[in-house]
Design a protein around this motif. Structure first.
Motif, PDB file in Angstrom:
ATOM      1  N   ASN A  32       0.856  -1.180   0.000  1.00 32.07           N
ATOM      2  CA  ASN A  32       0.000   0.000   0.000  1.00 32.07           C
ATOM      3  C   ASN A  32       0.896   1.234   0.000  1.00 32.07           C
ATOM      4  O   ASN A  32       1.752   1.384   0.877  1.00 32.07           O
ATOM      5  N   GLN A  33       0.717   2.099  -0.985  1.00 33.44           N
ATOM      6  CA  GLN A  33       1.487   3.345  -1.051  1.00 33.44           C
ATOM      7  C   GLN A  33       0.508   4.515  -1.080  1.00 33.44           C
ATOM      8  O   GLN A  33      -0.408   4.541  -1.908  1.00 33.44           O
ATOM      9  N   SER A  34       0.697   5.481  -0.168  1.00 30.45           N
ATOM     10  CA  SER A  34      -0.269   6.570  -0.021  1.00 30.45           C
ATOM     11  C   SER A  34       0.410   7.933  -0.053  1.00 30.45           C
ATOM     12  O   SER A  34       1.551   8.090   0.401  1.00 30.45           O
ATOM     13  N   TYR A  35      -0.339   8.900  -0.585  1.00 30.88           N
ATOM     14  CA  TYR A  35       0.110  10.292  -0.685  1.00 30.88           C
ATOM     15  C   TYR A  35      -0.922  11.155   0.035  1.00 30.88           C
ATOM     16  O   TYR A  35      -2.095  11.183  -0.362  1.00 30.88           O
ATOM     17  N   TRP A  36      -0.486  11.833   1.073  1.00 28.60           N
ATOM     18  CA  TRP A  36      -1.401  12.510   1.995  1.00 28.60           C
ATOM     19  C   TRP A  36      -1.125  14.009   1.986  1.00 28.60           C
ATOM     20  O   TRP A  36      -0.043  14.452   2.387  1.00 28.60           O
ATOM     21  N   GLN A  37      -2.112  14.782   1.592  1.00 28.46           N
ATOM     22  CA  GLN A  37      -2.002  16.244   1.585  1.00 28.46           C
ATOM     23  C   GLN A  37      -2.257  16.784   2.998  1.00 28.46           C
ATOM     24  O   GLN A  37      -3.160  17.602   3.225  1.00 28.46           O
ATOM     25  N   VAL A  38      -1.429  16.347   3.914  1.00 29.92           N
ATOM     26  CA  VAL A  38      -1.662  16.633   5.331  1.00 29.92           C
ATOM     27  C   VAL A  38      -1.543  18.121   5.644  1.00 29.92           C
ATOM     28  O   VAL A  38      -2.167  18.618   6.600  1.00 29.92           O
ATOM     29  N   TYR A  39      -0.775  18.861   4.857  1.00 28.90           N
ATOM     30  CA  TYR A  39      -0.585  20.294   5.134  1.00 28.90           C
ATOM     31  C   TYR A  39      -1.565  21.166   4.348  1.00 28.90           C
ATOM     32  O   TYR A  39      -1.540  22.384   4.486  1.00 28.90           O
ATOM     33  N   ASN A  40      -2.416  20.552   3.550  1.00 35.03           N
ATOM     34  CA  ASN A  40      -3.370  21.289   2.726  1.00 35.03           C
ATOM     35  C   ASN A  40      -4.669  21.482   3.509  1.00 35.03           C
ATOM     36  O   ASN A  40      -5.672  20.800   3.274  1.00 35.03           O
ATOM     37  N   LYS A  41      -4.652  22.410   4.441  1.00 33.16           N
ATOM     38  CA  LYS A  41      -5.810  22.635   5.319  1.00 33.16           C
ATOM     39  C   LYS A  41      -7.017  23.165   4.551  1.00 33.16           C
ATOM     40  O   LYS A  41      -8.169  22.895   4.926  1.00 33.16           O
ATOM     41  N   ASP A  42      -6.775  23.901   3.464  1.00 36.33           N
ATOM     42  CA  ASP A  42      -7.893  24.462   2.693  1.00 36.33           C
ATOM     43  C   ASP A  42      -8.739  23.369   2.053  1.00 36.33           C
ATOM     44  O   ASP A  42      -9.925  23.578   1.757  1.00 36.33           O
ATOM     45  N   ALA A  43      -8.128  22.195   1.833  1.00 37.94           N
ATOM     46  CA  ALA A  43      -8.862  21.075   1.232  1.00 37.94           C
ATOM     47  C   ALA A  43      -9.147  19.974   2.251  1.00 37.94           C
ATOM     48  O   ALA A  43      -9.413  18.829   1.890  1.00 37.94           O
ATOM     49  N   SER A  44      -9.057  20.296   3.531  1.00 34.72           N
ATOM     50  CA  SER A  44      -9.321  19.351   4.631  1.00 34.72           C
ATOM     51  C   SER A  44      -8.321  18.196   4.665  1.00 34.72           C
ATOM     52  O   SER A  44      -8.664  17.072   5.067  1.00 34.72           O
ATOM     53  N   SER A  45      -7.097  18.442   4.222  1.00 34.51           N
ATOM     54  CA  SER A  45      -5.992  17.474   4.330  1.00 34.51           C
ATOM     55  C   SER A  45      -6.357  16.085   3.803  1.00 34.51           C
ATOM     56  O   SER A  45      -6.274  15.087   4.528  1.00 34.51           O
ATOM     57  N   PRO A  46      -6.760  15.977   2.553  1.00 33.30           N
ATOM     58  CA  PRO A  46      -7.202  14.666   2.039  1.00 33.30           C
ATOM     59  C   PRO A  46      -6.042  13.746   1.667  1.00 33.30           C
ATOM     60  O   PRO A  46      -4.909  14.203   1.463  1.00 33.30           O
ATOM     61  N   PHE A  47      -6.332  12.468   1.573  1.00 31.06           N
ATOM     62  CA  PHE A  47      -5.412  11.535   0.938  1.00 31.06           C
ATOM     63  C   PHE A  47      -5.579  11.720  -0.575  1.00 31.06           C
ATOM     64  O   PHE A  47      -6.639  11.417  -1.129  1.00 31.06           O
ATOM     65  N   ARG A  48      -4.560  12.209  -1.220  1.00 28.76           N
ATOM     66  CA  ARG A  48      -4.638  12.509  -2.649  1.00 28.76           C
ATOM     67  C   ARG A  48      -4.673  11.238  -3.495  1.00 28.76           C
ATOM     68  O   ARG A  48      -5.374  11.171  -4.508  1.00 28.76           O
ATOM     69  N   GLU A  49      -3.922  10.225  -3.102  1.00 25.48           N
ATOM     70  CA  GLU A  49      -3.829   8.999  -3.890  1.00 25.48           C
ATOM     71  C   GLU A  49      -3.383   7.851  -2.998  1.00 25.48           C
ATOM     72  O   GLU A  49      -2.503   8.021  -2.132  1.00 25.48           O
ATOM     73  N   THR A  50      -3.982   6.688  -3.187  1.00 22.24           N
ATOM     74  CA  THR A  50      -3.559   5.468  -2.507  1.00 22.24           C
ATOM     75  C   THR A  50      -3.544   4.335  -3.527  1.00 22.24           C
ATOM     76  O   THR A  50      -4.545   4.089  -4.197  1.00 22.24           O
ATOM     77  N   ASN A  51      -2.414   3.675  -3.646  1.00 26.62           N
ATOM     78  CA  ASN A  51      -2.260   2.564  -4.590  1.00 26.62           C
ATOM     79  C   ASN A  51      -2.210   1.249  -3.832  1.00 26.62           C
ATOM     80  O   ASN A  51      -1.483   1.110  -2.843  1.00 26.62           O
ATOM     81  N   HIS A  52      -2.982   0.282  -4.321  1.00 23.26           N
ATOM     82  CA  HIS A  52      -3.055  -1.050  -3.729  1.00 23.26           C
ATOM     83  C   HIS A  52      -2.409  -2.046  -4.695  1.00 23.26           C
ATOM     84  O   HIS A  52      -2.724  -2.039  -5.891  1.00 23.26           O
ATOM     85  N   GLU A  53      -1.559  -2.912  -4.157  1.00 23.03           N
ATOM     86  CA  GLU A  53      -0.810  -3.826  -5.025  1.00 23.03           C
ATOM     87  C   GLU A  53      -0.697  -5.217  -4.406  1.00 23.03           C
ATOM     88  O   GLU A  53       0.309  -5.555  -3.785  1.00 23.03           O
ATOM     89  N   PRO A  54      -1.734  -6.052  -4.570  1.00 22.03           N
ATOM     90  CA  PRO A  54      -1.604  -7.454  -4.148  1.00 22.03           C
ATOM     91  C   PRO A  54      -0.908  -8.256  -5.241  1.00 22.03           C
ATOM     92  O   PRO A  54      -1.071  -7.981  -6.442  1.00 22.03           O
ATOM     93  N   GLU A  55      -0.144  -9.253  -4.843  1.00 21.84           N
ATOM     94  CA  GLU A  55       0.548 -10.096  -5.825  1.00 21.84           C
ATOM     95  C   GLU A  55       0.783 -11.488  -5.252  1.00 21.84           C
ATOM     96  O   GLU A  55       0.794 -11.692  -4.034  1.00 21.84           O
ATOM     97  N   MET A  56       0.969 -12.443  -6.154  1.00 20.50           N
ATOM     98  CA  MET A  56       1.325 -13.803  -5.778  1.00 20.50           C
ATOM     99  C   MET A  56       2.500 -14.218  -6.656  1.00 20.50           C
ATOM    100  O   MET A  56       2.492 -13.979  -7.866  1.00 20.50           O
ATOM    101  N   PHE A  57       3.516 -14.814  -6.033  1.00 16.42           N
ATOM    102  CA  PHE A  57       4.710 -15.130  -6.805  1.00 16.42           C
ATOM    103  C   PHE A  57       5.390 -16.387  -6.285  1.00 16.42           C
ATOM    104  O   PHE A  57       5.229 -16.772  -5.117  1.00 16.42           O
ATOM    105  N   MET A  58       6.141 -17.002  -7.185  1.00 14.43           N
ATOM    106  CA  MET A  58       6.940 -18.190  -6.879  1.00 14.43           C
ATOM    107  C   MET A  58       8.409 -17.806  -6.972  1.00 14.43           C
ATOM    108  O   MET A  58       8.835 -17.178  -7.938  1.00 14.43           O
ATOM    109  N   LEU A  59       9.188 -18.181  -5.966  1.00 17.76           N
ATOM    110  CA  LEU A  59      10.599 -17.833  -5.916  1.00 17.76           C
ATOM    111  C   LEU A  59      11.434 -19.099  -5.790  1.00 17.76           C
ATOM    112  O   LEU A  59      11.093 -20.005  -5.029  1.00 17.76           O
ATOM    113  N   PHE A  60      12.532 -19.150  -6.551  1.00 19.94           N
ATOM    114  CA  PHE A  60      13.409 -20.316  -6.562  1.00 19.94           C
ATOM    115  C   PHE A  60      14.819 -19.926  -6.123  1.00 19.94           C
ATOM    116  O   PHE A  60      15.362 -18.919  -6.591  1.00 19.94           O
ATOM    117  N   ASN A  61      15.408 -20.707  -5.217  1.00 19.96           N
ATOM    118  CA  ASN A  61      16.817 -20.532  -4.862  1.00 19.96           C
ATOM    119  C   ASN A  61      17.702 -20.928  -6.031  1.00 19.96           C
ATOM    120  O   ASN A  61      17.375 -21.835  -6.794  1.00 19.96           O
TER     121      ASN A  61
END
Length: 274
Positions: A88-117
């Motif tokens: 989960n990667q998020s971008y938060w306009q925490v200092y933007n009080k005029d816009a009520s400090s919204p979360f501008r963008e949040t990216n969700h990235e589920p994945e499944m993978f196989m790894l070999f030594n």
């Protein structure tokens, strides 16, 4: 020769993988309470909210939470390990009080993978791991702000002492074209590969307790789109590390996949390598 960063990471993961209530890091976990971006992208919000005065601040917070857990060790006898991961990667306009400090963008990235030594020797480096997986990434938005794509990828990890190199290449799973821009079905971003590329190369170097990383992403086309991200971290207390990050290019987030930006930030991280 200095101890291998990859071996240290694997040893730490194996020690905690079977313990309940212990989350294993996948990518870097960090909090950057202060970041500065040179070209804030207000355009998507101006389109969706044409009657409102939308302004994105240059200053915002950014954080990433990333973990994985094993589903099945040694699928093929003594090799082949199946994992599920979520980032989960998020971008938060925490200092933007005029816009009520919204979360501008949040990216969700589920994945499944196989790894070999592995233990191949290539140009003085050990190819410690190779693998493949499938990953979905989206920003959870609707209609005109919706961004998403699905990929199948292959990856290889090389290391030698304090240096590690990871190559990841992918193929995007095609989607149907939208019949109408407001149609929730169909491809939200058909040109995303032109900006996000089809591979990334990540290098990590350890100098004492310092950790330096560089990520390069490109599609090797003549338009020279892509991105570079550089980080530095240093332990300050326990597992907590001072963490700095610089980004330059396209696709830092999905909403900005076709927008060029630069960002520099400082904060803390919990793990030192990707």
């Amino acid at each position: 020769m200095a101890d291998s960063l990859v071996e240290e990471r694997v040893k730490d993961e194996l020690e905690t993988s079977e313990k309940p209530f212990v989350i294993t890091p996948h990518k870097a976990n960090y909090l950057l309470p202060v970041t500065y971006q040179t070209r804030p992208n207000s355009h998507p919000f101006e389109i969706k909210y044409p009657d409102e005065d939308i302004a994105v601040d240059e200053m915002e917070a950014k954080f990433q939470i990333s973990f994985k857990f094993p589903l099945w060790y040694n699928v093929f006898g003594d090799n082949g390990h199946l994992f599920f991961a979520y980032t989960n990667q998020s971008y938060w306009q925490v200092y933007n009080k005029d816009a009520s400090s919204p979360f501008r963008e949040t990216n969700h990235e589920p994945e499944m993978f196989m790894l070999f030594n592995n233990d191949w020797e290539v140009a003085g480096l050990t190819n410690s791991f190779w693998g493949f997986g499938i990953v979905h990434q989206s920003n959870g938005q609707s209609q005109i702000l919706s961004r998403s794509w699905n990929r199948i990828y292959g990856t290889m990890v090389f290391d030698r002492g304090p240096f590690a190199l990871a190559l990841k290449a992918w193929w995007r799973i095609p989607e149907d074209e939208k019949e109408d821009p407001t149609d929730p079905r169909g491809d939200d971003n058909p040109d995303i590969g032109d900006y996000m590329g089809n591979f990334e190369l990540t290098g990590v170097y350890g100098l004492g307790d310092h950790r330096f990383t560089m990520l390069l992403r490109n599609n090797l086309s003549s338009d020279n789109r892509g991105a570079v991200e550089v980080t530095w971290s240093y332990p300050i207390i326990g597992n907590l590390r001072l963490y700095t990050q610089y980004f330059n290019g396209y696709g830092e987030s999905l909403i900005d996949y076709n927008h060029h930006n630069q960002r520099i930030g400082i904060g803390v991280a919990l793990n030192d390598i990707l």
